[in-house]
Design an enzyme around this catalytic site. Structure first.
Site, PDB file in Angstrom:
ATOM      1  N   ASN A   7      35.688 -11.099  56.344  1.00  0.00           N
ATOM      2  CA  ASN A   7      34.559 -11.735  55.650  1.00  0.00           C
ATOM      3  C   ASN A   7      34.218 -12.996  56.434  1.00  0.00           C
ATOM      4  O   ASN A   7      34.883 -14.018  56.306  1.00  0.00           O
ATOM      5  CB  ASN A   7      34.965 -12.065  54.207  1.00  0.00           C
ATOM      6  N   ARG A  94      32.296  -7.376  55.670  1.00  0.00           N
ATOM      7  CA  ARG A  94      31.245  -7.819  54.752  1.00  0.00           C
ATOM      8  C   ARG A  94      30.013  -8.133  55.601  1.00  0.00           C
ATOM      9  O   ARG A  94      30.051  -8.987  56.485  1.00  0.00           O
ATOM     10  CB  ARG A  94      31.678  -9.064  53.999  1.00  0.00           C
ATOM     11  N   HIS A 183      25.486 -11.169  46.559  1.00  0.00           N
ATOM     12  CA  HIS A 183      26.741 -11.175  45.792  1.00  0.00           C
ATOM     13  C   HIS A 183      27.018  -9.803  45.166  1.00  0.00           C
ATOM     14  O   HIS A 183      27.754  -9.693  44.195  1.00  0.00           O
ATOM     15  CB  HIS A 183      26.714 -12.232  44.669  1.00  0.00           C
ATOM     16  N   ARG A 242      21.500 -25.412  46.912  1.00  0.00           N
ATOM     17  CA  ARG A 242      20.211 -24.717  46.848  1.00  0.00           C
ATOM     18  C   ARG A 242      19.520 -25.006  45.518  1.00  0.00           C
ATOM     19  O   ARG A 242      20.169 -25.084  44.478  1.00  0.00           O
ATOM     20  CB  ARG A 242      20.394 -23.211  47.025  1.00  0.00           C
ATOM     21  N   ARG A 285      33.675 -30.069  40.901  1.00  0.00           N
ATOM     22  CA  ARG A 285      34.784 -30.959  40.529  1.00  0.00           C
ATOM     23  C   ARG A 285      34.396 -32.423  40.711  1.00  0.00           C
ATOM     24  O   ARG A 285      34.754 -33.278  39.891  1.00  0.00           O
ATOM     25  CB  ARG A 285      36.024 -30.613  41.359  1.00  0.00           C
ATOM     26  N   GLY A 331      34.261 -19.190  41.787  1.00  0.00           N
ATOM     27  CA  GLY A 331      34.946 -20.480  41.709  1.00  0.00           C
ATOM     28  C   GLY A 331      34.656 -21.288  40.473  1.00  0.00           C
ATOM     29  O   GLY A 331      35.568 -21.711  39.756  1.00  0.00           O
ATOM     30  N   GLY A 333      32.710 -20.209  37.807  1.00  0.00           N
ATOM     31  CA  GLY A 333      32.773 -19.332  36.644  1.00  0.00           C
ATOM     32  C   GLY A 333      34.180 -19.126  36.122  1.00  0.00           C
ATOM     33  O   GLY A 333      34.399 -19.045  34.910  1.00  0.00           O
ATOM     34  N   GLU A 385      36.397  -9.800  46.064  1.00  0.00           N
ATOM     35  CA  GLU A 385      35.470  -9.132  46.971  1.00  0.00           C
ATOM     36  C   GLU A 385      36.193  -8.408  48.101  1.00  0.00           C
ATOM     37  O   GLU A 385      35.777  -7.324  48.525  1.00  0.00           O
ATOM     38  CB  GLU A 385      34.482 -10.154  47.530  1.00  0.00           C
TER      39      GLU A 385
END
Length: 399
Positions: A7, A94, A183, A242, A285, A331, A333, A385
């Site tokens: 990946n 990926r 995703h 974004r 965080r 991460g 979620g 993944e």
């Protein structure tokens, strides 16, 4: 069957080696800061009772050099997991963008490589690197099948009314302007886990992937029927850097009245917006720490982030004509219980009711955090993944 999953990012290379059909990796690792000072590889070998971590710091000039160093870690030393490259049956890659050509895992041929190259313009930050890693892996593991698993593949089931934009058809036919979604590997994996958990093949699920990039998908009977990311990975939810959805008139206004160039606008919307632009950091965080200091910008960032997710849950409840379960993954979620709580607050009209105590108890395994009388299951499911890529490769080779 040994399957190595790669990946790759613009300056990183994640990998895991699976002895399929086992779900537990034999080893995993990450090469970071490729082509940048401070390059390093963190390599972890697992056994039944323990794990061994090897860290090495040396300059990695490019992804090809990185893969060569990874091969040495796999084959040499006290914690070698294979004896030679010939022990690897397949390398699963990926690949971010597959356009309309690929709806599943695909054995890589010269023709497939050419099609991946044609999509460089649709994923300029990812597909060229993915392509390069394919070429390097072909040299490094010459006896292995090279297999591409596309981020966009899971979303190829979208109906036309969901993937088409309301612009003249010529732009779709000549330039491929449509919703592709991203995703997909994560949404596919967690939705299948949810279907198994619910024991319900006929299901209506909303999957919410919250990381540095964020997306949400409506999944009916295991098939994606709508998703928030579109032609590129900028649209939809608010993300780390974004903007997510924004009125295109803003772009025209900044070009006409503030003299912005296309490069400046791309930088603004892709790299300077989202949590970073509103709250001062792209890391959730850090935003939480600022919130503890009564930072108004951090509070606004969190409120915007949760509000955007709520809007899509309502939209997809309408698209699905009901909801059996919503999934939080990736991460943020998986690890931010307060964000899950904020998203689910005041959604009782949809039959969504969270048990706040259960929500705090999530420890990394699939967990329902809803009230017992909640009509909709609220599931926290860790995404995987790399295993999903390995599993798709394994199933392809079994045929």
């Amino acid at each position: 069957m040994n399957i190595l999953v790669i990946n790759s990012g613009s300056s990183s290379l994640k990998y895991q080696l699976f002895k399929m059909p086992s779900k537990s990796p034999v080893c995993s690792g990450l090469a970071e800061r490729i082509g940048i000072d401070g390059s390093f590889i963190k390599h972890t070998v697992y056994n039944k009772e323990d794990k061994h971590i090897i860290e090495q710091t040396s300059f990695i000039s490019n992804h090809g050099e990185g893969l060569k160093q990874i091969l040495k870690l796999l084959t040499q030393g006290e914690f070698a997991v294979i004896t030679s490259p010939e022990d690897v049956a397949a390398v699963g890659h990926r690949v971010v963008h597959g356009g309309e050509n690929f709806s599943g895992a695909t054995i890589i041929t010269d023709d497939v490589k050419q099609q991946i190259k044609k999509l460089f313009s649709l994923a300029p930050l990812h597909n060229p690197i993915n392509y390069k890693c394919i070429e390097v892996a072909e040299e490094t593991f010459p006896g292995a099948k090279q297999i591409a698993v596309f981020d966009t593949a899971f979303h190829q089931s979208l109906p036309e009314e969901a993937y088409r934009y309301a612009i003249p058809e010529w732009y779709y036919k000549e330039h491929g302007i449509r919703v592709y979604g991203f995703h997909g590997t994560s949404h596919k994996y967690v939705s299948e886990q949810a279907i198994t958990y619910l024991k319900k093949q006929e299901s209506k699920i909303i999957s919410i992937h919250l990381g540095n990039g964020c997306s949400i998908s409506a999944i009916k009977n295991g098939k994606c029927i709508d998703t928030s990311m579109g032609f590129g990975p900028l649209s939809g939810l608010m993300m780390g850097t974004r903007s997510g959805d924004i009125d295109p008139s803003v772009v025209f206004h900044l070009m006409e009245h503030a003299g912005y160039t296309l490069d400046q606008l791309s930088t603004l919307l892709n790299k300077q917006s989202g949590l970073l632009g509103v709250g001062g950091s792209s890391d959730m965080r850090d935003i939480r720490k600022l919130l503890g200091e009564d930072d108004d910008a951090a509070k606004l960032a969190l409120d915007l982030y949760a509000y955007r997710i709520k809007k899509f849950i309502g939209t997809y409840a309408a698209v699905l004509n009901g909801i059996d379960a919503i999934i939080f993954t990736a991460g943020v979620g998986e690890n931010d219980s307060a964000m899950r709580q904020a998203v689910c607050k005041n959604l009782n009209y949809l039959g969504i009711s969270m048990d706040d105590d259960k929500n705090l108890k999530y420890k990394g395994e699939i967990l329902a955090v809803n009230e017992l009388d909640s009509q909709v299951k609220i599931l926290v499911i860790p995404t995987n993944e790399e295993y999903e890529i390995s599993s798709q490769c394994f199933e392809l080779l079994k045929v």
